[in-house]
Design an enzyme around this catalytic site. Sequence first.
Site, PDB file in Angstrom:
ATOM      1  N   GLY A  23       0.787  -1.235   0.000  1.00 38.67           N
ATOM      2  CA  GLY A  23       0.000   0.000   0.000  1.00 38.67           C
ATOM      3  C   GLY A  23       0.812   1.274   0.000  1.00 38.67           C
ATOM      4  O   GLY A  23       0.309   2.340   0.365  1.00 38.67           O
ATOM      5  N   GLY A  89       8.900  -1.407  -4.498  1.00 36.47           N
ATOM      6  CA  GLY A  89       9.116  -2.514  -3.588  1.00 36.47           C
ATOM      7  C   GLY A  89       9.660  -3.754  -4.240  1.00 36.47           C
ATOM      8  O   GLY A  89      10.144  -4.649  -3.564  1.00 36.47           O
ATOM      9  N   HIS A  90       9.603  -3.822  -5.548  1.00 38.96           N
ATOM     10  CA  HIS A  90      10.035  -5.047  -6.188  1.00 38.96           C
ATOM     11  C   HIS A  90      11.511  -5.292  -5.973  1.00 38.96           C
ATOM     12  O   HIS A  90      12.336  -4.396  -6.096  1.00 38.96           O
ATOM     13  CB  HIS A  90       9.735  -4.992  -7.690  1.00 38.96           C
ATOM     14  CG  HIS A  90       9.618  -6.354  -8.283  1.00 38.96           C
ATOM     15  ND1 HIS A  90      10.719  -7.130  -8.493  1.00 38.96           N
ATOM     16  CD2 HIS A  90       8.550  -7.067  -8.685  1.00 38.96           C
ATOM     17  CE1 HIS A  90      10.320  -8.284  -9.006  1.00 38.96           C
ATOM     18  NE2 HIS A  90       9.014  -8.262  -9.127  1.00 38.96           N
ATOM     19  N   SER A 524      61.111  12.385   5.505  1.00 34.24           N
ATOM     20  CA  SER A 524      60.051  11.364   5.480  1.00 34.24           C
ATOM     21  C   SER A 524      58.964  11.648   6.516  1.00 34.24           C
ATOM     22  O   SER A 524      58.850  10.947   7.512  1.00 34.24           O
ATOM     23  CB  SER A 524      60.621   9.961   5.656  1.00 34.24           C
ATOM     24  OG  SER A 524      61.609   9.898   6.660  1.00 34.24           O
TER      25      SER A 524
HETATM   26  N1  LIG Z   1      -8.017  -2.440   2.782  1.00 31.70           N
HETATM   27  C1  LIG Z   1      -7.008  -1.705   2.473  1.00 31.70           C
HETATM   28  N2  LIG Z   1      -6.421  -1.857   1.257  1.00 31.70           N
HETATM   29  C2  LIG Z   1      -5.360  -1.078   0.959  1.00 31.70           C
HETATM   30  C3  LIG Z   1      -4.864  -0.104   1.857  1.00 31.70           C
HETATM   31  N3  LIG Z   1      -3.810   0.511   1.268  1.00 31.70           N
HETATM   32  C4  LIG Z   1      -3.673  -0.052   0.040  1.00 31.70           C
HETATM   33  N4  LIG Z   1      -4.604  -1.018  -0.149  1.00 31.70           N
HETATM   34  C5  LIG Z   1      -4.764  -1.838  -1.329  1.00 31.70           C
HETATM   35  O1  LIG Z   1      -3.605  -2.639  -1.512  1.00 31.70           O
HETATM   36  C6  LIG Z   1      -3.313  -2.770  -2.915  1.00 31.70           C
HETATM   37  C7  LIG Z   1      -1.910  -2.309  -3.211  1.00 31.70           C
HETATM   38  O2  LIG Z   1      -1.780  -0.919  -2.970  1.00 31.70           O
HETATM   39  P1  LIG Z   1      -0.667  -0.037  -3.639  1.00 31.70           P
HETATM   40  O3  LIG Z   1      -0.754   1.279  -2.992  1.00 31.70           O
HETATM   41  O4  LIG Z   1      -0.746  -0.118  -5.099  1.00 31.70           O
HETATM   42  O5  LIG Z   1       0.620  -0.814  -3.121  1.00 31.70           O
HETATM   43  P2  LIG Z   1       2.173  -0.595  -3.430  1.00 31.70           P
HETATM   44  O6  LIG Z   1       2.545  -1.717  -4.327  1.00 31.70           O
HETATM   45  O7  LIG Z   1       2.828  -0.750  -2.094  1.00 31.70           O
HETATM   46  O8  LIG Z   1       2.370   0.745  -4.000  1.00 31.70           O
HETATM   47  C8  LIG Z   1      -4.361  -1.962  -3.643  1.00 31.70           C
HETATM   48  O9  LIG Z   1      -5.349  -2.836  -4.086  1.00 31.70           O
HETATM   49  C9  LIG Z   1      -4.871  -1.013  -2.599  1.00 31.70           C
HETATM   50  O10 LIG Z   1      -6.202  -0.639  -2.809  1.00 31.70           O
HETATM   51  C10 LIG Z   1      -5.520   0.036   3.130  1.00 31.70           C
HETATM   52  O11 LIG Z   1      -5.163   0.859   3.979  1.00 31.70           O
HETATM   53  N5  LIG Z   1      -6.560  -0.781   3.377  1.00 31.70           N
END
Ligand SMILES: Nc1nc2c(ncn2[C@@H]2O[C@H](COP(=O)(O)OP(=O)(O)O)[C@@H](O)[C@H]2O)c(=O)[nH]1
Lengths: 615, 306
Positions: A23, A89-90, A524
Amino acid sequence: MPNRGYNHQDLLRVVIGGSVDHGKSSLIGRLLLDSEDLYSDQVAEVSTGELAFVTDGLRDEREMGLTIDVAHRYFSTPQRGFVLADTPGHLRYTRNMVTGASKADLLVLVVDVTAGLTEQSRRHIQLAHLLGVDQVIIAANKIDLLEPGDDAPFHELVSVVDELSGRLELASALVIPVSAVDGDNVVLRSTRIASYHGPTLVEALEQVPPREHAERHPLRFPVQWIVRQGTYRGLAGQVSGGLLKSGDEVTVLPSGEHTRIARIDHFDGEIDAVRGPLEATVVLEDHLDVSRGDMIVSRDHLPVAAREVEATLVWLGEDPLTAGRRYLLKHTTRRVRATARELHYAYDVDGEQRGDAVELRTNEVGRVTLRLATPVVADPYERNQTTGAFILIDELSHDTVAAGLVREARVGVTEDEQRSPDVVWHRGKLDRTERWGHLGATGATIWLTGLPASGKSTISTALEQALVQRGRLAYLLDGDNVRHGLSGDLGFDAASRAENVRRVGHVARFFADAGGIAIVALVSPFRADRDLARRLHDKAGLPFIEVFVDTPLEECARRDPKGLYARSKAGRMSGLTGQQTPYEPPVSPEVHIETLRQSAAESVDGLLALIDALA
Amino acid sequence: MTATRRTPEVSRRSVLEAEAIHVLREVAAEFERPVLLFSGGKDSVVLLRLAEKAFRPARFPFPLLSVETGQEFPEVTEFRDRKAAALGEQLIVAKVQDSIDAGRTAEEKGRRATRNRLQTVTLLDALAEHGFDAAIGGARRDDERSRAKERVLSFRDEWGQWDPRHQRPELWSLYNTVVRRGESVRAFPLSNWTEIDVWRYVEAEGLDVPSIYFAHRRRVFERGQLVLAESPYLARESGDSAVTEESVRYRTIGDLAVTGAIRSEASTIDEVLDELARARWTERARTRADDDSPSSLEDRKREGYF
Ligand SMILES: Nc1nc2c(ncn2[C@@H]2O[C@H](COP(=O)(O)OP(=O)(O)O)[C@@H](O)[C@H]2O)c(=O)[nH]1
């Protein structure tokens, strides 16, 4: 966009990492959205799609739904401006984490609280820590997915982080429960985790102290550019440690010359002092030959003009590093050629150490010894993150292939340096016992070191005479004389002095090996150079007697048989050891002669007794 | 007793300034023939002040280059020439018209033809003609989404193209400046500045900027969400509103054919900053007729556009 209080704002650089899908992108989107630092055209994109779309910049990424490169975001609160380095993150893109962390004050790591701290997240913390970022905020994300009242996963994460933080000795590691999707504890406070009473993410960001700019540390000012206009000659650059102050006594490296800061100029006038990371143009009191790549440093705590560097490398290149390969090395404002001499060990991406490593591959971290064609003025990275950092550039592809952290900087011209590695030592028919047996001789080197005019020549010529009169094959290698032929091509900067000592050391070794007494009378000034001559003899099994001719500077200046001190004082000579350049006295010489306490004749008698005892 | 002089404060502004000056000196020191792109816009005005801070009392170690579509705001062209003359630095003007006359490129066809894309050819030709291996520009990462991943030193191949997938990592402030003959870099000292930082700097340094950044009366019409100036370079279309005279200002400056104005009464820097604090749109949104899809700037950059 809040901008009140702008004039007092500082700038905090934050690197944001985390495993894919935990996220990170969503959290950045939320941070910008709730701090009202998004414009409407961006908000429209957010509401039509995922929060993450605010930050996923390039078309490839939008198509692949993946963040592939470091992106920079900017936002501010009334107290602070923030530069966010958004790193993917990859795992394949570990290099981006290193890139982001190299400039950051703080790491924010996004962790999906339902998944816990992944191996990759640990790795991000370790990498950031390696790069000197030891303040960490863990955003425990997706708390909206926890059953109401179920705080256990959050507390579990806290204890895992505490353990890791303790082991790495991080300065701080704060875990904040957040929801990027709902906005809990990002900008707006939430009670979803009832037991959490700490700051929101934005509050925490506002409170973090910036990475200290090493003002307490000794001065480091790498010369970047020479401003020449008429008779004006300013040395321009960025302060990279300590405080640069008008009137201060400084040393210029690698030449080692002493001088004083005459004035410091800014575009809008002269200033008193300037601290890192600000820039300035400096005028020195003496007209020294200073160029880009040199460094102005405080006289105490000199860094090392290093030709050998022990370093940790984070390997970013596609082709692996192997011992023996050559690279370009960029350090502060200098670019030099470097050879990887030895790879001591490597950590692979899982943090497993491979002691028998023969190569360092993409994303791996390893310890190497590098040999440099010309010296760089370096400190260990833990002491200075500018003068302790470098990059390696591939000579053919021109890619940046490594991030380097100096662990130890060594003068490093060693006895076994071989510019012509294919030439093998030709052994004669005689071994040493047979040679010395026939000649009735015992070879040795007597090495007299001390300030100019300290009495080296007086003692050594008397010693030579006494030995020859006793039928010994003794020969004086006098510092001034070797400058005429053997080292006639050398100047007096630190590198040339080192080279001079190296040559004389080798010649003395041949003499001693032949069964003679080589008497060396040479200022030296550097301990490391003398140690090198000593090691040469140790290796060859030959006696090496270091004699410290110890005379106080004032007394040397008073005696001044060659008029050097007078000329230096009159400004007609620069670089006189003890005056403009440092002299490092021996720590434990075989013989310590204090010329104010004993006569030259007494000193010679003492040395003769010692030489007799060798046979 | 000498009067107490100062020790400059470490602040957001002074840190960004030092960072930018460091980049300018690095480029000047490590490239054979750098050039600074000076359009007359506020970002390049800031760049000039930073260059003064980096190199005065000596002259700049590079000339200035301006690419002209021939459809500029006269106020901006006049400002540009005056500024270069006041600094006593050399200004090279590369004209799109010359590229057209030389057959290097051709006018776009159709009612919405602009010379915006043609600039790329003129720019690349000018870089090649003078052998410039580093072009310093005022672009900022906060400016547009695809710029967020741009490096401070952006490497371009022999054809001036940008490959976002193979960018050199930038570690610490150690820039890899090694290029082959024919290859070049674009250097962006203001990478980490925001629009507000730029205006604050203009204010703090007392810099002159072209008058069209401030509110003035102008004959304009609306096309979709854009407010465009009446000019010989813009053909009127059926959906356009009627022309009215209004108080407007420009937030960014391109040429007359592509730059949208905003309705504004802000006539001082303070008022501009106030307006920005309340602004609901990014700098490029609603001010650029050429950004018609989210990827259009990215596409032009891949081709070698600034
Ligand atoms: N339930 C929930 N889902 C989240 C939250 N934050 C991110 N996600 C979900 O996790 C997935 C990956 O989020 P993203 O921000 O793209 O992750 P990244 O790869 O770390 O940048 C997406 O489907 C988001 O909607 C959160 O606080 N709660």
